[in-house]
Design an enzyme around this catalytic site. Structure first.
Site, short mmCIF file in Angstrom:
data_model
loop_
_atom_site.label_atom_id
_atom_site.label_comp_id
_atom_site.label_asym_id
_atom_site.label_seq_id
_atom_site.Cartn_x
_atom_site.Cartn_y
_atom_site.Cartn_z
N SER A 127 0.86 -1.18 0.00
CA SER A 127 0.00 0.00 0.00
C SER A 127 0.90 1.23 0.00
O SER A 127 2.08 1.13 0.34
CB SER A 127 -0.87 -0.01 1.27
N TYR A 140 -2.05 -1.16 10.42
CA TYR A 140 -1.98 -1.31 8.97
C TYR A 140 -0.66 -0.76 8.44
O TYR A 140 0.03 -1.41 7.65
CB TYR A 140 -3.15 -0.58 8.33
#
Length: 243
Positions: A127, A140
Site C-alpha cells: 500500500s 496497517y
C-alpha cells in the site's frame, strides 16, 4: 501464450476486491489459480474461474494449502481505524499477523518448490501506507512497512534461484475494505461521510478517483512477466506518494 500460462498461482484474500481481481486476471492469462479466503464464497468463485478454492484463516497454519505454487500473491488484509491510545492491542497483533506473519509463512511454504523449478514470482500487495503513514492506522501502516522490508529480503535470497519478489503499492482502491472505513474516518476527522472521499481518500492523490481492483491486478500480472524487476515496490497510487 502469456508469461503465466501453465503456471500455478495462489492468491490470498481472494473472495473480493484486489484478491479476486488478481485471481481473475491470472486465470484469464492462463494460470491455474488457487483462491484462499476465510469466506466460503471463495469456493464458488474458484469454480467459476476453473480454479481451486481454499477456506481457511491465514493467521493460523498454512500447511493445508498447496506448496507446489509458482506465483504467490500475498493480498489478504483488514483495516481498523483508531488512535493508538484507543487501538485494541489484540487487534493490532492480529492485523500484523495476517498481513505480515501470514506472508512470511506462505512464502516459506512455497519457496522450496520455486527454488527447485528455478522460477517463481512473489508479489505482495502492500500500500502507499507501506511507504507513507496516515494517522489512526498504526497496525496497517506497521504491517505494510514490514511487508515492504520482507519482500526485499526475499528478493535478495531468491535471485540466485530465479525467484523475484516485489510489492505493489496502491492508493485507495474501490474495495469493501475501503468502503468500510467511511464511517470511522468521518467520525475521527469530524467530517461528513460524503466528504471522506475528497478530504481523506483522494486528498493526496493527483488523480482524483479511486483505483479499480483490475488496475492493481494488471500491475501484478506485469511483474509476473518480468525477470529483472525484483526487490522493489510498484506504486499504483495516482501520484499519492509523489508529494
Amino acid at each position: 501464450m502469456s508469461s503465466v500460462t501453465g503456471h500455478s498461482a495462489l492468491v490470498t484474500g481472494a473472495a473480493s476486491g484486489i484478491g479476486l481481481a488478481c485471481a481473475r486476471t491470472l486465470a484469464s492469462a492462463g494460470a491455474k489459480v488457487h483462491l484462499a479466503d476465510r469466506d466460503p464464497q471463495v469456493l464458488v468463485l474458484a469454480e467459476e474461474l476453473g480454479g481451486v478454492g481454499h477456506v481457511l484463516d491465514l493467521t493460523g497454519s498454512v500447511a493445508a494449502l498447496p506448496g507446489e505454487i509458482d506465483i504467490l500473491v500475498n493480498n489478504a488484509g483488514v483495516q481498523h481505524v483508531a488512535p493508538i491510545h484507543e487501538f485494541p492491542a489484540e487487534r493490532f497483533s492480529a492485523m500484523v499477523e495476517l498481513m505480515l506473519g501470514a506472508a512470511f509463512r506462505l512464502t516459506r511454504h512455497v519457496l522450496p518448490h520455486m527454488y527447485a523449478r528455478g522460477w517463481g514470482r512473489l508479489v505482495h500487495i502492500s500500500s502507499v501506507h507501506g511507504m507513507r503513514a496516515s494517522a489512526f492506522k498504526s497496525a496497517y501502516v506497521a504491517a505494510k512497512h514490514g511487508l515492504e522490508g520482507f519482500s526485499k529480503v526475499a528478493a535478495l535470497e531468491g535471485a540466485p534461484h530465479g525467484v523475484t519478489s516485489n510489492c505493489v503499492a496502491p492508493g485507495y482502491v474501490r474495495t469493501p475494505l475501503v468502503e468500510k472505513q467511511i464511517a470511522d474516518q468521518a467520525r475521527l476527522h469530524g467530517i461528513s461521510e460524503a466528504d471522506v472521499s475528497s478530504q481523506i481518500f483522494l486528498q493526496r492523490s493527483a488523480v482524483k478517483r479511486l483505483i479499480e481492483p483490475s488496475e492493481v491486478a494488471d500491475a501484478v500480472l506485469w511483474l509476473c512477466g518480468n525477470s529483472f524487476v525484483t526487490g522493489t515496490s510498484l506504486a499504483v497510487d495516482g501520484g499519492w506518494s509523489a508529494q
